[in-house]
Design a protein around this motif. Structure first.
Motif, short mmCIF file in Angstrom:
data_model
loop_
_atom_site.label_atom_id
_atom_site.label_comp_id
_atom_site.label_asym_id
_atom_site.label_seq_id
_atom_site.Cartn_x
_atom_site.Cartn_y
_atom_site.Cartn_z
N VAL A 195 16.50 -7.17 -3.16
CA VAL A 195 17.90 -7.36 -2.79
C VAL A 195 18.35 -5.95 -1.98
O VAL A 195 19.00 -6.32 -0.85
N LEU A 198 16.60 -7.28 1.46
CA LEU A 198 17.27 -8.23 1.92
C LEU A 198 18.52 -7.80 2.70
O LEU A 198 19.22 -8.33 3.64
N THR A 199 19.34 -6.52 2.30
CA THR A 199 20.44 -6.31 2.83
C THR A 199 20.07 -5.56 4.25
O THR A 199 20.84 -5.87 5.15
N SER A 204 23.56 -7.49 5.71
CA SER A 204 24.68 -7.41 4.85
C SER A 204 24.81 -6.46 3.82
O SER A 204 23.94 -5.76 3.47
N VAL A 207 24.30 -8.03 -1.85
CA VAL A 207 23.44 -9.05 -1.92
C VAL A 207 22.89 -9.10 -3.42
O VAL A 207 22.82 -8.15 -3.97
N ILE A 293 19.88 -16.63 -4.80
CA ILE A 293 20.08 -15.50 -4.14
C ILE A 293 21.28 -15.84 -3.01
O ILE A 293 21.65 -16.79 -2.47
N ILE A 295 23.94 -14.12 -0.50
CA ILE A 295 24.12 -12.87 0.48
C ILE A 295 25.52 -13.06 1.03
O ILE A 295 25.98 -14.38 1.58
#
Length: 578
Positions: A195, A198-199, A204, A207, A293, A295
């Motif tokens: 996560v 993924l940010t 974003s 997450v 997931i 976001i």
């Protein structure tokens, strides 16, 4: 004219798509003295239009607005390819008033022109509210059309650059997740690292990975960034409810919006959102949803796009694989550490290489790669090019295994992208070389042969980037014709120059291209297969179709090797003129 040239110089010096679109919209409004301009781009999958840049302080409200092709003023322009001038929009039935309602502005007049790449319509540019008495006129339309030609080229170039970069980024993220899976055996720690990654990947601030609790049947937060620790243990979501995460898991499909309030999805009472954009992608193992997931909270100026959703879906698949592997890691950990990355890349590589070969009226095509390891560095591809041409490529990346397969995927994507940009082989190789030099930081390179066949005239145009010698076999004259041009491998030095040559193909001609793994294959006596044996096989099967010829070549090499382990990838491409 001078103003258009100056604007053209500026927009073509920028590679960031959003910056290009903003500059184009601002320039369009200035050119014909109007209040502002919007740009809508065509979704390649649906044909519908989506606002990318909008004239409004509340522009984000239009990001979820879809304009069907053929509907409204913009939709009509996208379908017909003809400009439209409307100086009384409020009384024009084609005008979609929902745009004014969303932006709180009033559109009095507008002129809309198509944006094209070659003859393909890629979007529509709308300039609104003329500052001149009498509104827009034909001269405005003429100027805007001329500018739209240059704008279309700049947008196409920016889109191309963005697609190449996104593909490279996707491979990088998958590779990082693969590494994390192999290096981290505690699930919560593993997912927390994912996560966090993924940010950055999606710009974003919030997450989360939610999993189904096998005892309660509810979703709980396993790992998250942007959610307070005190809330983490309290959040539970019932399945089969109208909550976003629940719907994504229960229906097994992606749910996303750039404005969840307007789309009726904003029902999360526990968390407060500063930004209305939200993505929820189900995580599956063996095609069964086991979590999701989420976001949200994109950084200022970021909006979620279709390409982001596809990337996240691929990542979600990998997260599902990681979950399954982690669940059983006690029994399989040693095996998983050795094979996880290769499984991922083999799957990606197999999906990249064409396996269904189209039948053409006067041409038979086929290709096959046999890797020396689970993943390889060889590649091939075919491209249908306008008006009636067939492009093809065969390449060999330096090195073997996972690094070679990663660079192969990038090289193939670059070549494919530029094949639609230029139909001059030497020019394509020059563009691709510069791109690969910029992205290759580990000294890797690719040899490559690229050709285009005009299926109306049977003329072959080709160029070679340091690949081994390629040939045409002409059965009627029992002649092997060398296809040789000057050029070094791609990815070594910037600004290299390549050579293009042409040859008129005849009925019965067989273009056969191969990598050095074919001719350099050895048997148990240490003898190489060599080109003379390859020529014998080609002569014998030249009258058959391309699939038979390619498979016969690889079978002959395997028989020659007589059980000796293959040390290099083997790839063969065959094109036979009927």
């Amino acid at each position: 004219l001078q103003a258009i040239l100056e604007i053209n110089r500026k927009i073509n010096s920028i590679t960031d798509l959003r910056s290009v679109l903003l500059d184009i919209s601002n320039a369009a409004a200035q050119l014909i003295d109007a209040e502002g301009a919007s740009i809508l781009l065509v979704d390649r999958e649906t044909g519908n239009l989506h606002f990318e840049v909008a004239f409004s302080e509340n522009a984000e409200a239009l990001y979820d607005v879809v304009v069907p092709k053929g509907k409204g003023i913009a939709g009509s322009v996208a379908e017909d390819g003809e400009a439209i001038i409307v100086n009384d929009t409020q009384n024009d039935t084609r005008f979609y008033r929902g745009v004014d309602n969303e932006t709180q502005l009033t559109t009095h007049s507008l002129v809309a022109v198509p944006l094209k790449r070659n003859e393909e319509i890629i979007g529509v540019m709308e300039v609104v509210n003329s500052n001149k008495e009498g509104g827009f006129n034909n001269d405005d339309c003429l100027v805007l059309n001329e500018f739209a030609v240059q704008a279309g080229i700049a947008i196409s170039n920016a889109i191309l650059y963005k697609e190449i970069q996104e593909k490279a980024d996707e491979l990088e993220y998958l590779y990082e997740i693969s590494n994390l899976t192999n290096q981290t055996f505690e699930r919560k720690e593993l997912f927390q690292k994912i996560v966090t990654l993924l940010t950055t990947a999606f710009d974003s601030k919030r997450v989360s990975i939610m999993l189904i609790n096998e005892q309660t049947g509810r979703l709980y937060v396993e790992s998250a960034v942007g959610i307070e620790d005190k809330l983490m243990g309290k959040i539970e979501v019932e399945l089969n409810t109208d909550r976003i995460s629940s719907m994504a898991v229960s229906m097994g499909k992606i749910i996303f919006s750039n404005d969840i309030e307007r789309s009726g999805l904003g029902r999360n009472k526990k968390l407060r959102y500063e930004n209305p954009a939200f993505i929820s992608v189900p995580i599956k193992t063996k095609n069964i949803p086991i979590g999701v997931i989420n976001i949200s909270e994109p950084q200022r100026g970021i909006r979620y796009t279709g390409s982001m959703i596809k990337t996240l879906q691929t990542i979600a698949n990998q997260v599902g694989n990681a979950y399954e592997s982690n669940k059983n890691y006690i029994e399989r950990i040693e095996h998983e550490k050795l094979t996880k990355e290769l499984d991922i890349m083999r799957m990606l590589q197999n999906s990249l290489l064409m396996s269904n070969f189209k039948a053409y009226k006067n041409i038979s095509i086929y290709a096959r790669m046999k890797s020396a390891e689970m993943v390889g560095g060889d590649f091939y591809d075919f491209y249908e090019l306008p008006p009636n041409k067939l492009g093809f490529v065969i390449g060999d990346v330096s090195g073997k295994g996972l690094p070679a397969s990663l660079f192969m995927a990038i090289s193939r994507s670059v070549i494919k992208a530029y094949s639609y940009y230029s139909q001059e082989p030497h020019e394509l190789l020059e563009y691709a070389n510069n791109m690969l030099v910029e992205d290759s930081h580990v000294g890797m390179f690719a040899t490559l042969f690229y050709g285009i066949i005009d299926m109306d005239t049977n003329e072959l145009t080709y160029s070679n980037a340091g690949h081994n010698q390629q040939y045409i076999y002409r059965p009627g004259e029992n002649q092997f014709i060398l296809l040789g041009t000057r050029g070094i491998p791609l990815g070594i030095t910037m600004s290299e120059r390549y050579e293009t040559k042409k040859l008129q193909l005849k009925t019965g001609d067989v273009v056969f291209a191969f990598t050095d793994g074919v001719t350099e294959a050895v048997n148990d006596a240490g003898q190489e297969f060599e080109f003379e044996r390859l020529k014998t096989v080609v002569k014998h099967y030249a009258s058959t179709n391309s699939a038979t010829l390619v498979n016969s070549i690889i079978r002959s090499v395997d028989e020659w090797a007589n059980g000796v382990a293959q040390w290099d990838d083997m790839t063969v491409v065959s094109i036979r003129v009927a």
